[in-house]
Every structure is written in C-alpha cells, then in structure tokens.
Design a protein around this motif. Structure first.
Motif, short mmCIF file in Angstrom:
data_model
loop_
_atom_site.label_atom_id
_atom_site.label_comp_id
_atom_site.label_asym_id
_atom_site.label_seq_id
_atom_site.Cartn_x
_atom_site.Cartn_y
_atom_site.Cartn_z
N GLY A 1 -3.91 -9.64 -7.26
CA GLY A 1 -3.20 -8.40 -6.99
C GLY A 1 -4.06 -7.20 -6.64
N PRO A 2 -5.18 -6.96 -7.35
CA PRO A 2 -6.00 -5.79 -7.04
C PRO A 2 -6.59 -5.79 -5.63
N TRP A 3 -6.55 -6.92 -4.93
CA TRP A 3 -7.02 -6.94 -3.55
C TRP A 3 -5.89 -6.68 -2.55
N LEU A 4 -4.69 -6.49 -3.04
CA LEU A 4 -3.54 -6.41 -2.16
C LEU A 4 -2.93 -5.01 -2.06
N PHE A 5 -3.44 -4.06 -2.85
CA PHE A 5 -2.73 -2.80 -2.99
C PHE A 5 -3.01 -1.79 -1.88
N ALA A 6 -4.14 -1.90 -1.20
CA ALA A 6 -4.56 -0.85 -0.27
C ALA A 6 -3.55 -0.62 0.85
N GLY A 7 -3.06 -1.70 1.44
CA GLY A 7 -2.11 -1.57 2.52
C GLY A 7 -0.80 -0.94 2.07
N LEU B 1 -0.33 0.99 -0.57
CA LEU B 1 -0.58 2.36 -0.99
C LEU B 1 -0.67 3.29 0.21
N VAL B 2 -1.45 2.92 1.21
CA VAL B 2 -1.60 3.77 2.40
C VAL B 2 -0.26 3.92 3.12
N ALA B 3 0.49 2.83 3.22
CA ALA B 3 1.78 2.89 3.91
C ALA B 3 2.76 3.80 3.18
N LEU B 4 2.79 3.74 1.86
CA LEU B 4 3.71 4.58 1.09
C LEU B 4 3.37 6.06 1.22
N ILE B 5 2.10 6.36 1.46
CA ILE B 5 1.69 7.75 1.63
C ILE B 5 1.93 8.23 3.06
N VAL B 6 1.44 7.48 4.03
CA VAL B 6 1.47 7.90 5.43
C VAL B 6 2.82 7.66 6.08
N ARG B 7 3.44 6.55 5.76
CA ARG B 7 4.77 6.21 6.26
C ARG B 7 4.83 6.14 7.79
N PRO C 1 4.06 3.37 11.32
CA PRO C 1 3.79 1.99 11.73
C PRO C 1 2.29 1.71 11.78
N GLY C 2 1.90 0.58 11.26
CA GLY C 2 0.50 0.18 11.26
C GLY C 2 -0.29 0.65 10.05
N ALA C 3 0.31 1.48 9.19
CA ALA C 3 -0.42 2.04 8.06
C ALA C 3 -0.86 0.97 7.07
N ALA C 4 0.00 0.01 6.79
CA ALA C 4 -0.36 -1.05 5.83
C ALA C 4 -1.52 -1.89 6.36
N LEU C 5 -1.45 -2.26 7.62
CA LEU C 5 -2.53 -3.05 8.21
C LEU C 5 -3.82 -2.24 8.25
N TYR C 6 -3.72 -0.98 8.63
CA TYR C 6 -4.91 -0.11 8.69
C TYR C 6 -5.55 0.03 7.32
N SER D 1 -9.01 -11.79 5.37
CA SER D 1 -8.03 -11.53 4.31
C SER D 1 -7.40 -10.16 4.47
N GLY D 2 -8.21 -9.17 4.86
CA GLY D 2 -7.68 -7.83 5.06
C GLY D 2 -6.59 -7.79 6.12
N VAL D 3 -6.82 -8.49 7.21
CA VAL D 3 -5.83 -8.55 8.28
C VAL D 3 -4.56 -9.23 7.80
N VAL D 4 -4.72 -10.38 7.15
CA VAL D 4 -3.56 -11.15 6.71
C VAL D 4 -2.76 -10.40 5.65
N GLN D 5 -3.45 -9.85 4.67
CA GLN D 5 -2.77 -9.10 3.61
C GLN D 5 -2.04 -7.89 4.19
N GLY D 6 -2.72 -7.18 5.09
CA GLY D 6 -2.10 -6.01 5.71
C GLY D 6 -0.87 -6.36 6.51
N LEU D 7 -0.94 -7.46 7.25
CA LEU D 7 0.22 -7.89 8.03
C LEU D 7 1.37 -8.31 7.12
N GLY D 8 1.05 -8.94 6.00
CA GLY D 8 2.10 -9.34 5.06
C GLY D 8 2.91 -8.16 4.58
#
Length: 211
Positions: free
Chosen positions: A63-69, A71-77, A79-84, A107-114
């Motif tokens: 889980g701790p490797w999955l939060f960045a996308g 978190l960023v998406a919830l702040i920026v809102r 398209p593309g924020a989670a992947l970025y 992993s970063g790409v895959v997790q972000g896309l998920g």
C-alpha cells in the motif's frame, strides 16, 4: 482552448493544468518518492518472512507504494494527475537508489494508470471517499497483476489470488483512505486554499460552525 464543465450554480470546472497544479503535484510527488524509498528500506526485511509464513500475504505491505497517484489526483483534480504523481514518485525513488531498478518506473506507470482509470470512469468529476477508495484499489489491482507477471511468473493459483486480494486491500486502505484523510487534513490547515479540495473542506467547516 481548454475544456470546462459547468453546472447551474456551480463554479466552472477547468480541466486544463495550471502552473500551480504542476508545481504542487511535483512537490507532492517528489515527497512521495522519498517515502517510497524509505518504505523500500523498511519493507524489504519484513516481506520475505511474511511471504514464507503466509505465501501471498506480503501483498498487504504494498500500500505505501500506491498512494502518490491517488494523493496528487485528489489535490489537483485534473486528467493525468494520478499517473503523473505515481510516475514522478517512482522516478525520484529510483534516482535515490532502489534494488528494483527500471522495474520501479514500470510499477509507477502501472500503479498510476490503475488509479487514473478509476478517476476517468468518474469523468474526473467525483473526488469523494468512494472514488478515492476505488482508485487506491485500482492501483493495487494493477500492481498485483504486474508483480505476478514480472516477479512471480508461474505462481500457484492460490498464491496469485491471495497476493492480488491483499495488494488490492492494501491499496484501498493505505492509498485510498489514507490519501483522502491526508488531503482533508492538509485542507484544514489552509495549505490547499487554491484548490477545490481546500475550498470544499473549508466550506464544510463553516457549515458545521454555523450549525
């Protein structure tokens, strides 16, 4: 030209990235990358014994490797924020130095896309708890599939099922719920006043105080 979505009585929703979006997303992602690296150091000696005793249950540590996308998406809102967010965090982690090398970026790409796919299914219009939970679970599900193909090829069905379930649950709780709670905590400090997330939490606080 940029896309906007309007509704009666609501502020127009601009989907184009602003400079402040890029800056804040980058800062959050870089900080998340440092967390990734720290967790890699802490998690590595734990994962092996857990997997030996309970095969597949080491996914609960992902889980701790999955939060960045999320978190960023919830702040920026946007398209593309989670992947970025997830990709930049993975790049930072890799630059600091990890044992997984190029696989960290994959992993970063895959997790972000998920996570990104989930927010896209909500048309980038719903940033409440349920989409956040599903985005965290989506990141976990995507990562579990990658891991089973890349790190655990030919694993037994019971291992694959257990690993997928535990990784998805870990993503839902840590990346989904954890990111949602963190955004609300940051919003209450005023740090997100230039974002819709900050204005929403501020509005909720005002309504409660008047009640």
């Amino acid at each position: 030209m940029h896309a906007t979505i309007t509704s009666t009585g609501a502020r127009p929703r601009v989907l184009r990235w602003r400079v402040v979006d890029i800056v804040v997303a980058s800062v959050v992602a870089v900080a998340s990358g440092v967390v990734f690296w720290v967790w890699g150091v802490l998690q590595n000696p734990i994962s092996g014994p857990v997997g030996a005793v309970l095969p597949g249950f080491q996914g609960i540590l992902n889980g701790p490797w999955l939060f960045a996308g999320v978190l960023v998406a919830l702040i920026v809102r946007k398209p593309g924020a989670a992947l970025y967010g997830e990709l930049v965090a993975a790049i930072v982690s890799a630059l600091i130095g990890t044992q997984w090398g190029f696989a960290t970026l994959l992993s970063g790409v895959v997790q972000g896309l998920g996570a990104e796919i989930v927010f896209a299914l909500f048309l980038y219009a719903n940033w409440r708890l349920v989409p956040a939970l599903l985005a965290g679970a989506g990141a976990g599900l995507a990562e579990s599939i990658l891991d089973l193909l890349y790190w655990y090829p030919g694993s037994k069905p019971e291992f694959a099922i257990t690993y997928t379930i535990t990784t998805t649950i870990s993503g839902l709780v840590v990346a989904g719920l954890g990111s949602w709670l963190l955004v609300r905590a940051l919003a209450r400090t005023g740090a997100l006043s230039r974002f819709a997330a900050g204005r929403e939490v501020g509005g909720e606080a005002q309504r409660v105080s008047r009640a």
